[in-house]
Design a protein around this motif. Sequence first.
Motif, PDB file in Angstrom:
ATOM      1  N   LEU A 178      19.413  46.990  17.568  1.00  0.00           N
ATOM      2  CA  LEU A 178      20.449  47.888  17.045  1.00  0.00           C
ATOM      3  C   LEU A 178      20.772  47.566  15.594  1.00  0.00           C
ATOM      4  O   LEU A 178      21.197  48.438  14.836  1.00  0.00           O
ATOM      5  CB  LEU A 178      21.735  47.758  17.879  1.00  0.00           C
ATOM      6  CG  LEU A 178      21.744  48.424  19.251  1.00  0.00           C
ATOM      7  CD1 LEU A 178      23.038  48.109  19.989  1.00  0.00           C
ATOM      8  CD2 LEU A 178      21.582  49.925  19.126  1.00  0.00           C
ATOM      9  N   HIS A 229      17.598  59.427  26.415  1.00  0.00           N
ATOM     10  CA  HIS A 229      18.900  60.097  26.550  1.00  0.00           C
ATOM     11  C   HIS A 229      19.744  59.970  25.284  1.00  0.00           C
ATOM     12  O   HIS A 229      20.745  60.649  25.137  1.00  0.00           O
ATOM     13  CB  HIS A 229      19.672  59.497  27.735  1.00  0.00           C
ATOM     14  CG  HIS A 229      20.213  58.124  27.441  1.00  0.00           C
ATOM     15  ND1 HIS A 229      19.463  56.977  27.539  1.00  0.00           N
ATOM     16  CD2 HIS A 229      21.426  57.728  27.010  1.00  0.00           C
ATOM     17  CE1 HIS A 229      20.202  55.935  27.224  1.00  0.00           C
ATOM     18  NE2 HIS A 229      21.391  56.350  26.890  1.00  0.00           N
ATOM     19  N   LEU A 230      19.342  59.068  24.387  1.00  0.00           N
ATOM     20  CA  LEU A 230      20.152  58.798  23.191  1.00  0.00           C
ATOM     21  C   LEU A 230      19.598  59.584  21.998  1.00  0.00           C
ATOM     22  O   LEU A 230      18.464  59.367  21.577  1.00  0.00           O
ATOM     23  CB  LEU A 230      20.132  57.294  22.900  1.00  0.00           C
ATOM     24  CG  LEU A 230      21.012  56.811  21.756  1.00  0.00           C
ATOM     25  CD1 LEU A 230      22.489  57.085  22.036  1.00  0.00           C
ATOM     26  CD2 LEU A 230      20.814  55.321  21.507  1.00  0.00           C
ATOM     27  N   ARG A 259      15.680  54.919  23.931  1.00  0.00           N
ATOM     28  CA  ARG A 259      15.848  55.656  25.192  1.00  0.00           C
ATOM     29  C   ARG A 259      15.942  57.147  24.923  1.00  0.00           C
ATOM     30  O   ARG A 259      16.558  57.577  23.940  1.00  0.00           O
ATOM     31  CB  ARG A 259      17.108  55.173  25.907  1.00  0.00           C
ATOM     32  CG  ARG A 259      17.163  53.670  26.083  1.00  0.00           C
ATOM     33  CD  ARG A 259      16.370  53.224  27.272  1.00  0.00           C
ATOM     34  NE  ARG A 259      16.252  51.752  27.289  1.00  0.00           N
ATOM     35  CZ  ARG A 259      15.889  51.066  28.358  1.00  0.00           C
ATOM     36  NH1 ARG A 259      15.582  51.688  29.474  1.00  0.00           N
ATOM     37  NH2 ARG A 259      15.811  49.761  28.310  1.00  0.00           N
ATOM     38  N   ARG A 296      12.449  49.852  23.829  1.00  0.00           N
ATOM     39  CA  ARG A 296      12.163  51.221  23.381  1.00  0.00           C
ATOM     40  C   ARG A 296      13.451  51.983  23.081  1.00  0.00           C
ATOM     41  O   ARG A 296      14.526  51.641  23.571  1.00  0.00           O
ATOM     42  CB  ARG A 296      11.370  51.970  24.452  1.00  0.00           C
ATOM     43  CG  ARG A 296      12.173  52.276  25.699  1.00  0.00           C
ATOM     44  CD  ARG A 296      11.281  52.834  26.794  1.00  0.00           C
ATOM     45  NE  ARG A 296      12.003  53.144  28.009  1.00  0.00           N
ATOM     46  CZ  ARG A 296      12.363  52.267  28.932  1.00  0.00           C
ATOM     47  NH1 ARG A 296      12.087  50.978  28.751  1.00  0.00           N
ATOM     48  NH2 ARG A 296      13.009  52.639  30.022  1.00  0.00           N
ATOM     49  N   TYR A 337      16.144  45.926  13.520  1.00  0.00           N
ATOM     50  CA  TYR A 337      14.808  45.343  13.735  1.00  0.00           C
ATOM     51  C   TYR A 337      13.961  46.295  14.584  1.00  0.00           C
ATOM     52  O   TYR A 337      14.465  46.946  15.485  1.00  0.00           O
ATOM     53  CB  TYR A 337      14.917  44.005  14.467  1.00  0.00           C
ATOM     54  CG  TYR A 337      15.403  42.872  13.607  1.00  0.00           C
ATOM     55  CD1 TYR A 337      14.516  42.056  12.923  1.00  0.00           C
ATOM     56  CD2 TYR A 337      16.758  42.617  13.459  1.00  0.00           C
ATOM     57  CE1 TYR A 337      14.961  41.007  12.136  1.00  0.00           C
ATOM     58  CE2 TYR A 337      17.215  41.570  12.662  1.00  0.00           C
ATOM     59  CZ  TYR A 337      16.313  40.774  12.010  1.00  0.00           C
ATOM     60  OH  TYR A 337      16.752  39.739  11.223  1.00  0.00           O
ATOM     61  N   PRO A 386      18.152  42.929  22.143  1.00  0.00           N
ATOM     62  CA  PRO A 386      18.634  44.319  22.092  1.00  0.00           C
ATOM     63  C   PRO A 386      19.616  44.564  20.948  1.00  0.00           C
ATOM     64  O   PRO A 386      19.592  45.611  20.308  1.00  0.00           O
ATOM     65  CB  PRO A 386      19.315  44.504  23.454  1.00  0.00           C
ATOM     66  CG  PRO A 386      18.690  43.505  24.336  1.00  0.00           C
ATOM     67  CD  PRO A 386      18.360  42.334  23.457  1.00  0.00           C
ATOM     68  N   ARG A 387      20.467  43.592  20.661  1.00  0.00           N
ATOM     69  CA  ARG A 387      21.438  43.815  19.575  1.00  0.00           C
ATOM     70  C   ARG A 387      20.766  43.678  18.211  1.00  0.00           C
ATOM     71  O   ARG A 387      21.199  44.312  17.257  1.00  0.00           O
ATOM     72  CB  ARG A 387      22.652  42.904  19.718  1.00  0.00           C
ATOM     73  CG  ARG A 387      22.441  41.461  19.378  1.00  0.00           C
ATOM     74  CD  ARG A 387      23.696  40.673  19.614  1.00  0.00           C
ATOM     75  NE  ARG A 387      24.869  41.321  19.023  1.00  0.00           N
ATOM     76  CZ  ARG A 387      26.100  40.892  19.150  1.00  0.00           C
ATOM     77  NH1 ARG A 387      26.341  39.839  19.884  1.00  0.00           N
ATOM     78  NH2 ARG A 387      27.097  41.487  18.554  1.00  0.00           N
ATOM     79  N   LEU A 388      19.718  42.866  18.130  1.00  0.00           N
ATOM     80  CA  LEU A 388      18.964  42.818  16.871  1.00  0.00           C
ATOM     81  C   LEU A 388      18.238  44.135  16.643  1.00  0.00           C
ATOM     82  O   LEU A 388      18.093  44.596  15.509  1.00  0.00           O
ATOM     83  CB  LEU A 388      17.964  41.650  16.880  1.00  0.00           C
ATOM     84  CG  LEU A 388      18.577  40.259  16.838  1.00  0.00           C
ATOM     85  CD1 LEU A 388      17.492  39.184  16.863  1.00  0.00           C
ATOM     86  CD2 LEU A 388      19.445  40.074  15.602  1.00  0.00           C
TER      87      LEU A 388
END
Lengths: 230, 272
Positions: free
Chosen positions: A76, A223-224, A221, A219, A79, A72-74
């Motif tokens: 962000l 809401h963002l 999201r 994916r 990637y 998940p941080r990759l």
Amino acid sequence: MNRLVTVAEMTLRELARRRGVLLLLLLMPLVFWLIRRDSYVGQSIRALLLGISWAVSTAALFATSAARELEPRLRLAGYRPHHLYLGRMLGLWVLGLVISVPFFLLTVVDAANLRHGGIAMAMLCCVVVAAPFGMLIGALLPRELEGTLLLLTVVAVQMLLDPASSGAKLTPFWSSREIATWAVDHTDGGYLSRGALHGIVVTVLLIVTVAGVFAVRLRSRRHLHHAPLV
Amino acid sequence: MNADDWLRAFAVELHQRRVAVDAARHVVAEAATHLREGGGDPWLVFGAPQAYAAAIVDTIGTAPGPRPGPVRLHAQGITKRYGRRTVLRDATLTVRAGQIAAVIGANGCGKSTFLRICAGLISPDAGEVTVSGRLGYCPQQGGTADFLLPDEHFVLVGAGQGVARGAARRAGRAAARHLGWDAESNVLARHLSGGTRQKLNLTMSTLAQPDVLLLDEPYQGFDQGSYVNLWDQLTRLRDEGKAIVVVTHLLNQLDRVDVVLDLTPAQQGGRS
């Protein structure tokens, strides 16, 4: 491309530093082969192929589980999901091929009158199918124990099913068994073409499924929302 | 309290009095040089760290207050349920460029959940988040690869932004130095101490030059010096115009933040 190669490289670096795992990856197919060594040569080679399949899929399962927190941080960091799963798959394929080389040489030294090109192709099928198969299990089952047990079940089913039965064709590593039969027993080319086709279809299906699972898990999201930088 | 302890306490006092980061560093370095060359007990030479820091503030003043810029993160009406349990109810937070926001609350009140929703890692049941610019996220734990070196983590994160390997390594090491950590050693992440590993985690989150930085209790395992360095770094990033959200329950640091979101009223006993 650079992102994909970087993920592949880091996957390989991680696995290469796990010497115990590497040793077990080599030991597993070797033990499978040794157990069947005294019986018919085809049995030992099929056991060896199953060992390679299991070893590579287990490595893929653990590599996928280990990366679950990091991915998940990759994402962000820039990637896309396909960089992550294809990069990891690429690394695992390379690892699997490297592991297969000594076993291929073993078959060359140990058994005569084999179609060695067929043995190489069967090993290639094992590796190509095992990496996305292990990754898929790792992506679907969050805990390694569950994943390992599922792998064990699949390999046991693969080992026990009659390869001529229709159910056997649904198992992921049937392709390598068919090709090995062609290579060991000098059967007609139908075994080779059926095996190759099965290997390609299973690999494509597995890659598409892995892609779907990763795309859902990583994916964007709803809401963002991203506003332009002022 | 030996000279090192005294200097650390002095540095903390300067920071708590909002002395500019560079000025504080300079004053502490001068005091250290004085003690090293002249010797003596710092309590006798300078007095209590608090009193000496107050005297320094009287002399050089404090850093100008932050000038908040445009909104970088706006989370509106965030609600999250796990089964029947509501861990977040209508939580709202706005953070502007040049601000540090603290998300506080008791264990299980949904602090980490709120941050993960802001990072887009999980979905809320209601509410929306708008982010302006690039996001960086530092998880409370995990988020590193056990069998990679710190440099390899920097290369991996840097490649996501298309940064060349050498540049990513240099940027990572420089960011690590701000936290008082020399990241050049060839030690696998799994062999790093808890605090150093968290520094690696934090360095990774700042490496991509995020405009909005989300930190989930980033100081776990830090010693006091590292903790001071962390707030130094956060203050520096804030002064550069970053918007920072820190999950914390160390209330003594709240005087260094600009916005506070207290999630305590949410139903307790759930995840944190």
